[in-house]
Design a protein around this motif. Structure first.
Motif, PDB file in Angstrom:
ATOM      1  N   MET A 271       0.793  -1.223   0.000  1.00 37.52           N
ATOM      2  CA  MET A 271       0.000   0.000   0.000  1.00 37.52           C
ATOM      3  C   MET A 271       0.824   1.270   0.000  1.00 37.52           C
ATOM      4  O   MET A 271       0.297   2.333  -0.263  1.00 37.52           O
ATOM      5  N   GLY A 272       2.095   1.175   0.330  1.00 37.92           N
ATOM      6  CA  GLY A 272       2.921   2.374   0.340  1.00 37.92           C
ATOM      7  C   GLY A 272       2.866   3.100   1.670  1.00 37.92           C
ATOM      8  O   GLY A 272       2.569   2.518   2.712  1.00 37.92           O
ATOM      9  N   PHE A 273       3.147   4.399   1.623  1.00 42.96           N
ATOM     10  CA  PHE A 273       3.257   5.197   2.838  1.00 42.96           C
ATOM     11  C   PHE A 273       2.459   6.490   2.711  1.00 42.96           C
ATOM     12  O   PHE A 273       2.097   6.918   1.614  1.00 42.96           O
ATOM     13  N   LEU A 274       2.252   7.129   3.870  1.00 43.24           N
ATOM     14  CA  LEU A 274       1.685   8.474   3.927  1.00 43.24           C
ATOM     15  C   LEU A 274       2.779   9.422   4.393  1.00 43.24           C
ATOM     16  O   LEU A 274       3.327   9.244   5.483  1.00 43.24           O
ATOM     17  N   LEU A 275       3.108  10.405   3.572  1.00 42.92           N
ATOM     18  CA  LEU A 275       4.114  11.407   3.938  1.00 42.92           C
ATOM     19  C   LEU A 275       3.403  12.584   4.606  1.00 42.92           C
ATOM     20  O   LEU A 275       2.752  13.391   3.936  1.00 42.92           O
ATOM     21  N   LEU A 276       3.513  12.687   5.926  1.00 46.18           N
ATOM     22  CA  LEU A 276       2.731  13.671   6.670  1.00 46.18           C
ATOM     23  C   LEU A 276       3.229  15.100   6.456  1.00 46.18           C
ATOM     24  O   LEU A 276       2.434  16.017   6.290  1.00 46.18           O
ATOM     25  N   GLY A 277       4.548  15.292   6.474  1.00 46.14           N
ATOM     26  CA  GLY A 277       5.075  16.652   6.325  1.00 46.14           C
ATOM     27  C   GLY A 277       4.505  17.580   7.384  1.00 46.14           C
ATOM     28  O   GLY A 277       4.590  17.317   8.586  1.00 46.14           O
ATOM     29  N   PHE A 278       3.882  18.674   6.933  1.00 48.92           N
ATOM     30  CA  PHE A 278       3.221  19.607   7.845  1.00 48.92           C
ATOM     31  C   PHE A 278       1.709  19.570   7.634  1.00 48.92           C
ATOM     32  O   PHE A 278       1.050  20.610   7.605  1.00 48.92           O
TER      33      PHE A 278
ATOM     34  N   CYS B 276      19.705  16.495  -9.840  1.00 57.31           N
ATOM     35  CA  CYS B 276      19.149  15.153  -9.604  1.00 57.31           C
ATOM     36  C   CYS B 276      18.564  15.033  -8.203  1.00 57.31           C
ATOM     37  O   CYS B 276      17.494  14.429  -8.016  1.00 57.31           O
ATOM     38  N   PHE B 277      19.235  15.622  -7.238  1.00 54.76           N
ATOM     39  CA  PHE B 277      18.824  15.548  -5.836  1.00 54.76           C
ATOM     40  C   PHE B 277      17.429  16.133  -5.637  1.00 54.76           C
ATOM     41  O   PHE B 277      16.553  15.501  -5.032  1.00 54.76           O
ATOM     42  N   THR B 278      17.212  17.330  -6.155  1.00 57.06           N
ATOM     43  CA  THR B 278      15.916  17.977  -5.967  1.00 57.06           C
ATOM     44  C   THR B 278      14.825  17.316  -6.804  1.00 57.06           C
ATOM     45  O   THR B 278      13.682  17.185  -6.356  1.00 57.06           O
ATOM     46  N   THR B 279      15.167  16.879  -8.010  1.00 56.67           N
ATOM     47  CA  THR B 279      14.170  16.239  -8.880  1.00 56.67           C
ATOM     48  C   THR B 279      13.687  14.921  -8.284  1.00 56.67           C
ATOM     49  O   THR B 279      12.576  14.476  -8.571  1.00 56.67           O
ATOM     50  N   THR B 280      14.510  14.312  -7.440  1.00 56.26           N
ATOM     51  CA  THR B 280      14.114  13.068  -6.787  1.00 56.26           C
ATOM     52  C   THR B 280      12.950  13.271  -5.824  1.00 56.26           C
ATOM     53  O   THR B 280      12.081  12.405  -5.699  1.00 56.26           O
ATOM     54  N   CYS B 281      12.927  14.421  -5.147  1.00 57.80           N
ATOM     55  CA  CYS B 281      11.945  14.594  -4.073  1.00 57.80           C
ATOM     56  C   CYS B 281      10.942  15.721  -4.296  1.00 57.80           C
ATOM     57  O   CYS B 281       9.802  15.634  -3.808  1.00 57.80           O
ATOM     58  N   VAL B 282      11.307  16.778  -5.017  1.00 55.69           N
ATOM     59  CA  VAL B 282      10.442  17.953  -5.089  1.00 55.69           C
ATOM     60  C   VAL B 282       9.110  17.695  -5.791  1.00 55.69           C
ATOM     61  O   VAL B 282       8.058  18.145  -5.287  1.00 55.69           O
ATOM     62  N   PRO B 283       9.048  17.017  -6.938  1.00 57.13           N
ATOM     63  CA  PRO B 283       7.734  16.794  -7.561  1.00 57.13           C
ATOM     64  C   PRO B 283       6.728  16.113  -6.634  1.00 57.13           C
ATOM     65  O   PRO B 283       5.574  16.545  -6.521  1.00 57.13           O
ATOM     66  N   GLN B 284       7.177  15.062  -5.942  1.00 58.97           N
ATOM     67  CA  GLN B 284       6.301  14.383  -4.981  1.00 58.97           C
ATOM     68  C   GLN B 284       5.934  15.310  -3.829  1.00 58.97           C
ATOM     69  O   GLN B 284       4.793  15.333  -3.352  1.00 58.97           O
ATOM     70  N   MET B 285       6.897  16.116  -3.400  1.00 63.64           N
ATOM     71  CA  MET B 285       6.660  17.059  -2.312  1.00 63.64           C
ATOM     72  C   MET B 285       5.615  18.094  -2.698  1.00 63.64           C
ATOM     73  O   MET B 285       4.731  18.446  -1.894  1.00 63.64           O
ATOM     74  N   LEU B 286       5.672  18.591  -3.930  1.00 62.45           N
ATOM     75  CA  LEU B 286       4.702  19.590  -4.391  1.00 62.45           C
ATOM     76  C   LEU B 286       3.292  19.002  -4.444  1.00 62.45           C
ATOM     77  O   LEU B 286       2.316  19.676  -4.077  1.00 62.45           O
ATOM     78  N   VAL B 287       3.183  17.759  -4.893  1.00 59.05           N
ATOM     79  CA  VAL B 287       1.873  17.094  -4.935  1.00 59.05           C
ATOM     80  C   VAL B 287       1.299  16.977  -3.526  1.00 59.05           C
ATOM     81  O   VAL B 287       0.113  17.252  -3.287  1.00 59.05           O
ATOM     82  N   ASN B 288       2.140  16.594  -2.573  1.00 57.90           N
ATOM     83  CA  ASN B 288       1.685  16.429  -1.197  1.00 57.90           C
ATOM     84  C   ASN B 288       1.313  17.753  -0.544  1.00 57.90           C
ATOM     85  O   ASN B 288       0.372  17.816   0.251  1.00 57.90           O
ATOM     86  N   LEU B 289       2.043  18.807  -0.873  1.00 54.59           N
ATOM     87  CA  LEU B 289       1.762  20.116  -0.278  1.00 54.59           C
ATOM     88  C   LEU B 289       0.506  20.756  -0.857  1.00 54.59           C
ATOM     89  O   LEU B 289      -0.192  21.499  -0.161  1.00 54.59           O
ATOM     90  N   TRP B 290       0.200  20.457  -2.119  1.00 49.68           N
ATOM     91  CA  TRP B 290      -0.904  21.145  -2.790  1.00 49.68           C
ATOM     92  C   TRP B 290      -2.269  20.581  -2.417  1.00 49.68           C
ATOM     93  O   TRP B 290      -3.230  21.328  -2.253  1.00 49.68           O
ATOM     94  N   GLY B 291      -2.358  19.277  -2.288  1.00 54.92           N
ATOM     95  CA  GLY B 291      -3.672  18.675  -2.084  1.00 54.92           C
ATOM     96  C   GLY B 291      -3.708  17.711  -0.920  1.00 54.92           C
ATOM     97  O   GLY B 291      -2.717  17.512  -0.209  1.00 54.92           O
ATOM     98  N   PRO B 292      -4.852  17.070  -0.714  1.00 54.23           N
ATOM     99  CA  PRO B 292      -5.002  16.138   0.411  1.00 54.23           C
ATOM    100  C   PRO B 292      -4.267  14.814   0.212  1.00 54.23           C
ATOM    101  O   PRO B 292      -4.006  14.103   1.170  1.00 54.23           O
ATOM    102  N   LYS B 293      -3.955  14.468  -1.039  1.00 55.22           N
ATOM    103  CA  LYS B 293      -3.282  13.207  -1.312  1.00 55.22           C
ATOM    104  C   LYS B 293      -1.807  13.298  -0.919  1.00 55.22           C
ATOM    105  O   LYS B 293      -1.050  14.097  -1.474  1.00 55.22           O
ATOM    106  N   LYS B 294      -1.420  12.472   0.056  1.00 54.08           N
ATOM    107  CA  LYS B 294      -0.049  12.529   0.555  1.00 54.08           C
ATOM    108  C   LYS B 294       0.598  11.144   0.549  1.00 54.08           C
ATOM    109  O   LYS B 294       1.476  10.850   1.356  1.00 54.08           O
ATOM    110  N   THR B 295       0.132  10.310  -0.352  1.00 48.11           N
ATOM    111  CA  THR B 295       0.644   8.937  -0.413  1.00 48.11           C
ATOM    112  C   THR B 295       1.816   8.826  -1.377  1.00 48.11           C
ATOM    113  O   THR B 295       1.957   9.608  -2.314  1.00 48.11           O
ATOM    114  N   ILE B 296       2.637   7.829  -1.121  1.00 39.47           N
ATOM    115  CA  ILE B 296       3.709   7.454  -2.032  1.00 39.47           C
ATOM    116  C   ILE B 296       3.784   5.931  -2.022  1.00 39.47           C
ATOM    117  O   ILE B 296       3.661   5.307  -0.963  1.00 39.47           O
ATOM    118  N   SER B 297       3.917   5.328  -3.175  1.00 35.57           N
ATOM    119  CA  SER B 297       3.955   3.868  -3.266  1.00 35.57           C
ATOM    120  C   SER B 297       5.220   3.335  -2.604  1.00 35.57           C
ATOM    121  O   SER B 297       6.203   4.059  -2.408  1.00 35.57           O
TER     122      SER B 297
END
Length: 312
Positions: A8-15, A70-91
């Protein structure tokens, strides 16, 4: 205990407990990412296209810029998705890939910054022998060693982290899949992983940082022996950009990986983690261009050529 996170993956809570802050962070992260893409791409192009920048210092700098991209491209797109909306999952697969690349590139940056400190040490303390010591073949060898060490570190630590028995709630209290956050998510014995992380922190953080400090101690002594104030300023000027980048990167990484176990430190660690994942890669090009006349001149020459081609 069976690893219940795999299907099921994980939930990235962040803030996620501060929705208003998330919207602000979205703007900050998105802006920083654009600056990272533009600034680091520009440095790579200048280092390749301008013959005057075909030197060891800019070879290592272009490696650092490519790594930051490469470092930022690894994490920032997923981070932006999580920050913008309620969906905070990652496989589970996405988290595994992110963890592997994040560990590899983070380790490579630690080693690469140490290599750059050695380059500055030779430039200031052995200027007459600089071209003989820091030759192109050695540059490629040192850069290769940095990338290989990063890969080996990730190959060793990623599998052991992902084999942990994670708690059923699958809530990662962080922005990205990092080793400390995944260890906290485990419901089983994490002694081996904590020892592994502590040993890795010594060899990847403490030892390289100590070598950097020793290098700059020698550089300081050499500069203070220069008689003219102008010569001292010039010598310090060649090292100030790198020293600033080292300070920003290591202070934030140490705050994440060597933090004490308490809720306040954990919450503070999120901000430091966000800064070294997003902030430092966007600031590095600004630091190296604003404080480096050779880079600004190369940029003007490139603009001049482009203007000339446009007019012709």
């Amino acid at each position: 205990m069976v690893n219940q996170s795999s299907p099921m993956g994980f939930l990235l809570l962040g803030f996620s407990e501060h929705p208003a802050l998330e919207r602000t962070l979205f703007v900050v992260v998105f802006t920083s990412y654009l600056l990272t893409l533009v600034g680091n791409t520009l440095i790579i192009l200048l280092s390749v296209l301008d013959p005057r920048l075909h030197s060891p210092m800019y070879f290592f700098l272009s490696n650092l810029s490519f790594l930051d991209l490469c470092f930022t491209t690894t994490c920032v797109p997923q981070m932006l998705v999580n920050l913008w909306g309620p969906k905070k999952t990652i496989s589970f697969l996405g988290c595994s890939v992110q963890l592997f690349i994040f560990l590899s590139l983070g380790t490579t940056e630690c080693i690469l910054l140490t290599v750059m400190a050695f380059d500055r040490y030779v430039a200031v303390c052995q200027p007459l022998h600089y071209a003989t010591i820091i030759h192109p073949r050695l540059c490629w060898q040192l850069a290769s060693v940095a990338w290989v060490i990063g890969l080996v570190e990730s190959v060793v630590q990623t599998p052991s982290t992902l084999r942990l028995p994670f708690c059923p709630h699958r809530q990662v209290d962080d922005f990205v899949c990092e080793v400390p956050a995944l260890i906290r998510l485990s419901c089983g014995d994490t002694s081996y992983n904590e020892i592994q992380m502590a040993v890795a922190s010594v060899f990847i953080l403490v030892v390289p940082l100590s070598l950097i400090l020793v290098s700059y101690g020698a550089i300081t002594r050499a500069v203070l022996r220069i008689n003219s104030a102008k010569g001292q300023r010039k010598a310090f000027g060649t090292c100030s950009s790198h020293l600033t980048v080292v300070t920003l990167f290591y202070s934030s990484v140490i705050a994440v990986y060597l933090q004490p176990k308490n809720p306040y430190a954990q919450e503070r660690g999120k901000f430091f983690g966000l800064f070294y994942a997003v902030g430092t890669p966007s600031l590095n090009p600004l630091i190296y261009t604003l404080r480096n006349k050779e880079v600004t001149r190369a940029f003007r020459r490139l603009l001049g050529k482009e203007m000339g081609l446009t007019q012709s």
